[in-house]
Design a protein around this motif. Structure first.
Motif, PDB file in Angstrom:
ATOM      1  N   TYR A 230       0.810  -1.217   0.000  1.00  0.00           N
ATOM      2  CA  TYR A 230       0.000   0.000   0.000  1.00  0.00           C
ATOM      3  C   TYR A 230       0.842   1.264   0.000  1.00  0.00           C
ATOM      4  CZ  TYR A 230       1.315   0.167   4.931  1.00  0.00           C
ATOM      5  OH  TYR A 230       2.031   0.217   6.099  1.00  0.00           O
ATOM      6  N   TYR A 231       2.092   1.181   0.418  1.00  0.00           N
ATOM      7  CA  TYR A 231       2.861   2.356   0.813  1.00  0.00           C
ATOM      8  C   TYR A 231       2.905   3.422  -0.279  1.00  0.00           C
ATOM      9  CZ  TYR A 231       6.628   4.984   3.052  1.00  0.00           C
ATOM     10  OH  TYR A 231       7.363   5.971   3.643  1.00  0.00           O
ATOM     11  N   GLN A 232       3.265   3.039  -1.505  1.00  0.00           N
ATOM     12  CA  GLN A 232       3.438   4.021  -2.566  1.00  0.00           C
ATOM     13  C   GLN A 232       2.114   4.471  -3.180  1.00  0.00           C
ATOM     14  OE1 GLN A 232       4.280   0.866  -2.512  1.00  0.00           O
ATOM     15  NE2 GLN A 232       4.589  -0.044  -4.530  1.00  0.00           N
ATOM     16  N   TRP A 233       1.022   3.753  -2.868  1.00  0.00           N
ATOM     17  CA  TRP A 233      -0.256   4.057  -3.508  1.00  0.00           C
ATOM     18  C   TRP A 233      -1.198   4.887  -2.655  1.00  0.00           C
ATOM     19  CZ3 TRP A 233       0.004   3.186  -8.411  1.00  0.00           C
ATOM     20  CH2 TRP A 233       0.799   2.140  -8.896  1.00  0.00           C
ATOM     21  N   VAL A 234      -0.861   5.135  -1.407  1.00  0.00           N
ATOM     22  CA  VAL A 234      -1.779   5.819  -0.495  1.00  0.00           C
ATOM     23  C   VAL A 234      -2.252   7.171  -1.029  1.00  0.00           C
ATOM     24  CG1 VAL A 234      -1.953   6.911   1.775  1.00  0.00           C
ATOM     25  CG2 VAL A 234      -1.038   4.607   1.575  1.00  0.00           C
ATOM     26  N   PRO A 235      -1.379   8.083  -1.492  1.00  0.00           N
ATOM     27  CA  PRO A 235      -1.869   9.381  -1.975  1.00  0.00           C
ATOM     28  C   PRO A 235      -2.836   9.259  -3.150  1.00  0.00           C
ATOM     29  CG  PRO A 235       0.504   9.447  -1.644  1.00  0.00           C
ATOM     30  CD  PRO A 235       0.103   8.021  -1.548  1.00  0.00           C
ATOM     31  N   TYR A 236      -2.584   8.298  -4.032  1.00  0.00           N
ATOM     32  CA  TYR A 236      -3.443   8.134  -5.201  1.00  0.00           C
ATOM     33  C   TYR A 236      -4.795   7.525  -4.818  1.00  0.00           C
ATOM     34  CZ  TYR A 236       1.076   8.831  -7.422  1.00  0.00           C
ATOM     35  OH  TYR A 236       2.298   9.342  -7.793  1.00  0.00           O
ATOM     36  N   VAL A 237      -4.773   6.604  -3.870  1.00  0.00           N
ATOM     37  CA  VAL A 237      -6.030   6.022  -3.395  1.00  0.00           C
ATOM     38  C   VAL A 237      -6.880   7.079  -2.700  1.00  0.00           C
ATOM     39  CG1 VAL A 237      -7.050   4.353  -1.797  1.00  0.00           C
ATOM     40  CG2 VAL A 237      -5.092   3.692  -3.205  1.00  0.00           C
ATOM     41  N   LEU A 238      -6.254   7.932  -1.890  1.00  0.00           N
ATOM     42  CA  LEU A 238      -6.993   9.001  -1.214  1.00  0.00           C
ATOM     43  C   LEU A 238      -7.567   9.987  -2.219  1.00  0.00           C
ATOM     44  CD1 LEU A 238      -4.699   9.769   1.863  1.00  0.00           C
ATOM     45  CD2 LEU A 238      -6.727   8.319   1.757  1.00  0.00           C
ATOM     46  N   ALA A 239      -6.804  10.311  -3.275  1.00  0.00           N
ATOM     47  CA  ALA A 239      -7.314  11.215  -4.304  1.00  0.00           C
ATOM     48  C   ALA A 239      -8.506  10.590  -5.026  1.00  0.00           C
ATOM     49  CB  ALA A 239      -6.202  11.555  -5.300  1.00  0.00           C
ATOM     50  N   LEU A 240      -8.409   9.284  -5.336  1.00  0.00           N
ATOM     51  CA  LEU A 240      -9.525   8.599  -5.987  1.00  0.00           C
ATOM     52  C   LEU A 240     -10.755   8.585  -5.086  1.00  0.00           C
ATOM     53  CD1 LEU A 240     -10.697   6.857  -8.257  1.00  0.00           C
ATOM     54  CD2 LEU A 240      -9.687   4.853  -7.135  1.00  0.00           C
ATOM     55  N   GLN A 241     -10.559   8.354  -3.797  1.00  0.00           N
ATOM     56  CA  GLN A 241     -11.685   8.348  -2.873  1.00  0.00           C
ATOM     57  C   GLN A 241     -12.318   9.729  -2.765  1.00  0.00           C
ATOM     58  OE1 GLN A 241      -9.826   6.406   0.678  1.00  0.00           O
ATOM     59  NE2 GLN A 241     -11.432   4.884   0.406  1.00  0.00           N
ATOM     60  N   ALA A 242     -11.505  10.781  -2.843  1.00  0.00           N
ATOM     61  CA  ALA A 242     -12.051  12.143  -2.811  1.00  0.00           C
ATOM     62  C   ALA A 242     -12.988  12.368  -3.991  1.00  0.00           C
ATOM     63  CB  ALA A 242     -10.917  13.167  -2.814  1.00  0.00           C
TER      64      ALA A 242
END
Length: 406
Positions: A113-125
């Motif tokens: 998950y480590y490198q994908w957290v910012p992108y997942v949060l942006a997608l959830q937004a």
């Protein structure tokens, strides 16, 4: 000074941060909506978007991963190892345990998950904003510009509320502009599908509740633990009890990474220790988000049930309108029942949304002034008018004519 090979990466990150900022600015330009709508499309979107932007900037401007490489490695090798382990992923083994020679055993607890957290949060937004986007599309399909009406009434109220005018003067001011604007909008929208506005809004609340639960499930699954099913409360309990990450394996700060070095006649596998500095922040952020998204999902579900009930029964909305009318300074020739009949389900929904977005005081002025001028905008079914003429025995003297709505 930015290196040449880092410029494409920087451009991509800056573009993502710009998109997040644009989303936040767009969010605050929309009407507030009810509590669940504000929690989903405003508060949660902003929390996720800001978190994504901050974490993504740290990926470029900071060192999200630092690996301990052998002393004989050159700087190019050190940079390669850091980039490789960041992209390829790492795995956790307690430092007091010996590394297994079996690959599957070594990689039993991987950190993907480590490198994908910012992108997942942006997608959830964006996904939390999606129900609002669907609602805007549906309300546009209905033919009524609800967002424009809310902004108009709000701007008008802000322009007169500080004036030293009495109650009657404010009613007269609302009769002159906002009431006419709202009645005209309803009259024109009735030629399309304005009667379905409440249905469209209820559908958007259903989508909102389903989306909130899905996002909560995604958050729970993304950091799935081999020990816990719902890791939010369990992780919080570990933090309170002082159970260290070296024991639990949750958000580990020090992990392992395997990479291969190709030789002329062989391939050698090396293992290095890497420090995941952002896991210090990820731990607190995701514990908060786990409970926050669950709270938003529960509120959204309750709100969905409320609007489903309101769609079946308009008693509460009618009581709200009658309460506003009871504050009128003088009695009107138009009774509350007559006004509700003229208002119809679409007009009732508009006033309900006005109360949610603008407030009770300006909505009460708007309601009273709309009743005062309602005879000028009363639109009965032509067949009903013809039936009334037949009952009065006036069909010979006053032949039916199509009403003039201009």
């Amino acid at each position: 000074m930015v290196k040449e090979d880092q410029k494409p990466k920087m451009a991509g990150h800056v573009g993502t941060i710009t998109s997040v900022n644009a989303l936040i600015s767009k969010v605050f330009q929309q009407p507030k909506g009810d509590l669940a709508d504000r929690l989903n499309s405003r508060v949660t979107v902003c929390v996720l978007a800001v978190s994504s932007a901050m974490l993504l900037s740290s990926h470029f401007f900071g060192d999200p991963i630092t690996c301990w490489t052998p002393a004989q490695f050159t700087k190019q090798w050190v940079d390669f190892v850091n980039q490789y382990c960041f992209v390829h992923g790492t795995y956790f083994v307690p430092l007091d345990e010996q590394l297994s020679f079996e690959n599957d055993e070594r990689h039993k607890i991987t950190i993907q998950y480590y490198q994908w957290v910012p992108y997942v949060l942006a997608l959830q937004a964006f996904l939390f904003y999606f129900p609002r986007f669907v609602w805007k599309a549906l309300i546009s399909y209905s033919g009524y510009d609800l967002a424009g009406a809310v902004k108009y009434v709000d701007a008008f109220w802000n322009s007169i509320k500080n004036d030293n005018a009495n109650f009657k003067a404010r009613i007269a001011a609302f009769e002159g502009r906002p009431s006419v604007y709202i009645w005209d909008g309803i009259r024109l929208a009735r030629k399309k599908r304005s009667k379905d506005m409440a249905l469209f809004y209820t559908l958007s609340t259903i989508l909102q509740a389903i989306n909130a639960w899905i996002q909560w499930y995604i958050l729970n699954a993304m950091l799935g633990s081999p020990h816990y099913t719902f890791w939010g409360p369990s992780l919080l309990t570990d933090l309170v009890r002082g159970n260290d990450w070296q024991t639990t394996g949750h958000f580990p700060r020090i992990v392992h990474c395997d990479f291969n070095r190709r030789r002329p006649a062989s391939v050698q596998m090396d293992t290095v220790l890497c420090v995941l500095t952002l896991n210090i922040y990820y731990e607190k952020l995701f514990v908060f988000l786990w409970f926050w998204l669950q709270f938003v999902a529960i509120v959204s579900t309750i709100n969905c049930i409320k609007w489903l009930y309101s769609l079946c029964s308009s008693t509460k909305a009618q009581q709200m309108v009658e309460g506003y009318l009871s504050t009128a300074p003088m009695r009107s020739k138009v009774t509350a029942d007559q006004f509700l009949d003229t208002l119809g389900p679409d007009g009732l929904f508009v006033l309900e949304q006005m109360a949610l977005n603008v407030g009770d005081i300006p909505t009460s002025y708007l309601t009273i002034s709309m009743r005062n001028i309602s005879p000028d905008w009363e639109e009965l079914d032509p067949r009903k008018r013809y039936a009334e003429a037949l009952e009065a025995g006036e069909e010979e003297r006053t032949p039916f004519k199509r009403p003039d709505y201009s």
